[in-house]
Design an enzyme around this catalytic site. Sequence first.
Site, short mmCIF file in Angstrom:
data_model
loop_
_atom_site.label_atom_id
_atom_site.label_comp_id
_atom_site.label_asym_id
_atom_site.label_seq_id
_atom_site.Cartn_x
_atom_site.Cartn_y
_atom_site.Cartn_z
CD GLU A 189 0.07 32.27 -5.12
OE1 GLU A 189 -1.11 32.00 -5.41
OE2 GLU A 189 0.78 33.04 -5.79
CB CYS A 214 -3.30 38.68 -9.41
SG CYS A 214 -2.21 38.16 -8.09
#
Lengths: 653, 653
Positions: free
Chosen positions: B321, B417
Amino acid sequence: MMQSDVIEADLNHITITDPFLGEYQRLIRDVVIPYQWEALNDNIPDAEPSHALANYRIAAGLEPGEFYGMVFQDSDVTKWLEAVAWSLSQKPDAWLEQTADEVIELLAQAQCEDGYLNTWYTVKEPGLRWTNVAECHEMYCAGHLFEAAVAFFNATGKRRLLEIACRFADHIDTMFGPNEGQLRGYPGHPEIELALMRLYEVTLEPRYQALARFFLEARGQQPYYYDIEFEKRGGSWHWDNWGDAWMVKDKAYTHAHKPLAEQSEAVGHAVRSVYLMTGLAHVARMTQDEEKRQTCLRIWNNLVQRRMYITGGIGSQGIGEAFTSDYDLPNDTAYAESCASIGLMMFARRMLEMEGDAHYADVMERAFYNTVLGGMALDGKHFFYVNPLETHPKSIPHNHIYDHIKPVRQRWFGCACCPPNIARTLVTIGHYIFTPRPDALFINFYAGTQAQFTVSGGDLKLTISGNYPWDERVDITFTHPQPVEHTLALRLPAWCDNPQILINGEAAVGKRRKGYLHLHRQWQQGDCITLLLPMTIRRVYANPLVRHGAGKVAIQRGPLVYCLEEADNGTQLHNLSLPEKSVFREIEGTGVLKGKVLLQTEGKRVATPSDDQPLYHFDRQQTVIEKQTLTFIPWFSWANRGEGEMRIWIQEA
Amino acid sequence: MMQSDVIEADLNHITITDPFLGEYQRLIRDVVIPYQWEALNDNIPDAEPSHALANYRIAAGLEPGEFYGMVFQDSDVTKWLEAVAWSLSQKPDAWLEQTADEVIELLAQAQCEDGYLNTWYTVKEPGLRWTNVAECHEMYCAGHLFEAAVAFFNATGKRRLLEIACRFADHIDTMFGPNEGQLRGYPGHPEIELALMRLYEVTLEPRYQALARFFLEARGQQPYYYDIEFEKRGGSWHWDNWGDAWMVKDKAYTHAHKPLAEQSEAVGHAVRSVYLMTGLAHVARMTQDEEKRQTCLRIWNNLVQRRMYITGGIGSQGIGEAFTSDYDLPNDTAYAESCASIGLMMFARRMLEMEGDAHYADVMERAFYNTVLGGMALDGKHFFYVNPLETHPKSIPHNHIYDHIKPVRQRWFGCACCPPNIARTLVTIGHYIFTPRPDALFINFYAGTQAQFTVSGGDLKLTISGNYPWDERVDITFTHPQPVEHTLALRLPAWCDNPQILINGEAAVGKRRKGYLHLHRQWQQGDCITLLLPMTIRRVYANPLVRHGAGKVAIQRGPLVYCLEEADNGTQLHNLSLPEKSVFREIEGTGVLKGKVLLQTEGKRVATPSDDQPLYHFDRQQTVIEKQTLTFIPWFSWANRGEGEMRIWIQEA
């Protein structure tokens, strides 16, 4: 059929006189084979150990120790033996032949009483033979042993390795088959099918052809054999394959998700796919099996109409070394493994033998002169596994989508499949140049050669000369003393708009069929066929369904695909564009590219912005266009001048 | 400084009256927060279990059981609490407040005697607290607890959660620091730095600011703390992180490869990077630390000049990421996590507070109106983690370079998240609209709001009305009874060529400084500032160093980036091109796009070829160009009409 079988043997004694391919063959003999020998003996400093010969010595009881390497480590030795055999056909070498004989004796000593031969299982897991054909490559290694044996017999007439191969094949034939008490399995990595057919060609033992057929027909039947053996061994999977037995579960990965007769797409691991199809096409032709032929045609068409790069590369993704989906052909993340293009050549050759259609030769030539040649450096010492069509070296180490990409060729690999595969392909290139069929002797491409064929009318002896694929003129002259009546089929390449063919200076008259000009005649000593195949510089466009080709053009001259390289054109190749009307000129390469035809034309470059230009701006006027001469090199020769950007598809504007 | 601090509190009570953002806030209140509550309680059928509240109950000794979830599972609860707090600021809700109070009591019961609060360690590995700050998110969870506590205190005036937070912060302050016997560690996932600064703003406890500074200054010092603790715990790594302790070894992944003062690039995990920089910028401003400010400027400039998508997305790759390298911005394999753009907004806001430069607001607005809004579906029930700029859904399931890409938004995630992060950002959007600085009250963008600010001259009460960012006209009217002398700084957006600003109908006279028009005046009840910000349709070009933008154009109107979607334009969007001279018209969206401005223009399409067209051809004439009307929609609203292709950057021809 016999005509074809007889001529097949002649293919083993073709001499390559071509300056271009001759140099490659010299590299194989003088550099690659000796280097690989040192590698197999673990004598290369800084390289990953091979241990492949040591494994055989341990299996033979000649030295103590543990197995080391991949589950298919044995095949490194047999692929080397195959390359040696073909090389000996080309050029005898007493030391090399003796060395090979010693290796063959080692294999004989490592072979079990019942014919079984695989050092992983003999040394490491003797009780587990044939418990995991989905993952464990026993049949793959067997196949490479058979291919080496056939080659060595053809090259030297010696039967020692052939006997080893047949003993192993006989053992496998008792273990696998449709009868009571036999295993219904088939290999996770195809190869044995095509190899059994080679073995059959030499031995004419019908059990070998029947066994190849069995493997092909058992494949993908339900209940799935991979699942049966998986359960039988308690649900364990091979330690090499991380993850949860994915190779067992993902049956499309090995074309085993349904029977071949029900399949229509090239799927899964690209090398496995084309190796499998090579065997299938061979069986289809030999047994005149229309269903198998139709399967070959469907999968071939899907492959070359939707899943092949312009370079003859196949396999669009790194993970799984696999096909993706129709028209998904990204250039910078391509896998396009060298071995997969070799497999594509093999598949194409078998289709050509069956169909006599130049379309297959077009693809074969595309794969050979681009990806396969490109897999090896011009020094013979460095190799690509992965052959992207576009590289931006600065980005490669930082973005994981490029994990499989190397910006320059590497010396050797832990999994050493490509280098010996390239080697054996280069030394057997005569098998691809000529295709003897019952209806004609097909000449597929025109690399310089001397060859002799026994045909029904006598001995046909011919020499191809010229400087293919650089120069347009090719001469085929006949040197046999007695006139021979036979049909020659000369390929008219798809890349050539206006081929001219002359016999002794006069326009040749023949039948044009499936891309070949068929010339029937009594060929006399001194007859000369002259081909003029204009090597026009062509712009190539991708099918609009290929999104990575939108708005772009590639350049091709003859069979060679060209590219831009940073060494000639500077960085940021994506900012270069080729105007629609630009005219090309040919120049000769220099340095390492000496002898190669390079192309130049006037192009455009979006100027490099100042350091503080923002990432995004609203003003087209900020885009400054400059003139720049574009220099294209044959793509197979890229990355021979250090690390730099490379790009095949460029903006046309 | 005090002026700023006082006004900061006013930011918590801004009412959003904007019809566009108002609808999003309603969705957060009515859909997202209730949905998340059900998810935290494992009441969503077919969703992965959360177990987050159960973990707290087990840690509190209220029920038996095992910890379940990620090492940062606790933060799902505190992020929900934070969103609830902000929502309560906007609109009281007795049931919601009581539910939150009960959760807070649960947290109190789960807190250890010494202030420690983390259910993973309390339940699962009580002896291993603080042994792996590189990988194990104890400080990350602490940070989210602190942020929730500050929000809840601001919203309700209740101190219970703040006390829990301070007890934990005090515990951490005893464990970590430069003194004898203290650990010199810093978190693998930054967050606590920015949260400690928020805690400091509310409590004015200098130890919290000092602890944030310590974490920032200890980071990347040699010998590396990650290595020290790694050796101390015997070389083990966290079970969640496959591979060989890579998160410990790859220190650039967490900006810990060298001291921050020596760093110049946005590297590693994008969310971690911008969270860290948010804390750094806050400390730099509060402590007037020029070295830290320069670090912020360097890393900011690298980020937005070289590593940011046009959508305000950051992080070019799925694996990790993470950031990749300068100008490496692939559109179809982008990660561009929703949370990373939220972090970018936070970083931008802190930079804006420090610098008073509209450049930061431009980036903040870009990230908000494109990636952050795009992270949530128009129904409030589906979310994107990953926000590509181009999708070809047919290819996604078959090519592993797309493993992280979803063609449509998903309901909820195992690692939850993004949804709560989007929720808390939307309900605190007032903090981004207004920036109170000592020199002026900055208005950054013009979403409809009612707000009241206590400034040195009295109470400034204002209403922003209009229909931003759809309509060009915005009115700011003043409603406080007493005249107040103060400076207002109005952002002149970078996307707007010719802004006009009137006060009570007459051209406003002020100083233009760093992209803001500073208007100093005694503001009276009834005064009205009118902004005319022409929402011109702009063509956007990428810096020529961005190879994925070569030859392409994107469309922007106001802050909104537009895209083509299959629903309006058919498949094969790569075959569409936009002529240089095409003129756009605006149309109103229908159905789910009602109220949104869509754009249309005349474009071109390369016609879909027949099924048998080969992959490659030499004839440009085969390319048939057709006319086609192109319909562009605001990119944030893509994938609300089912699965289909999408593309922002298109060929300009």
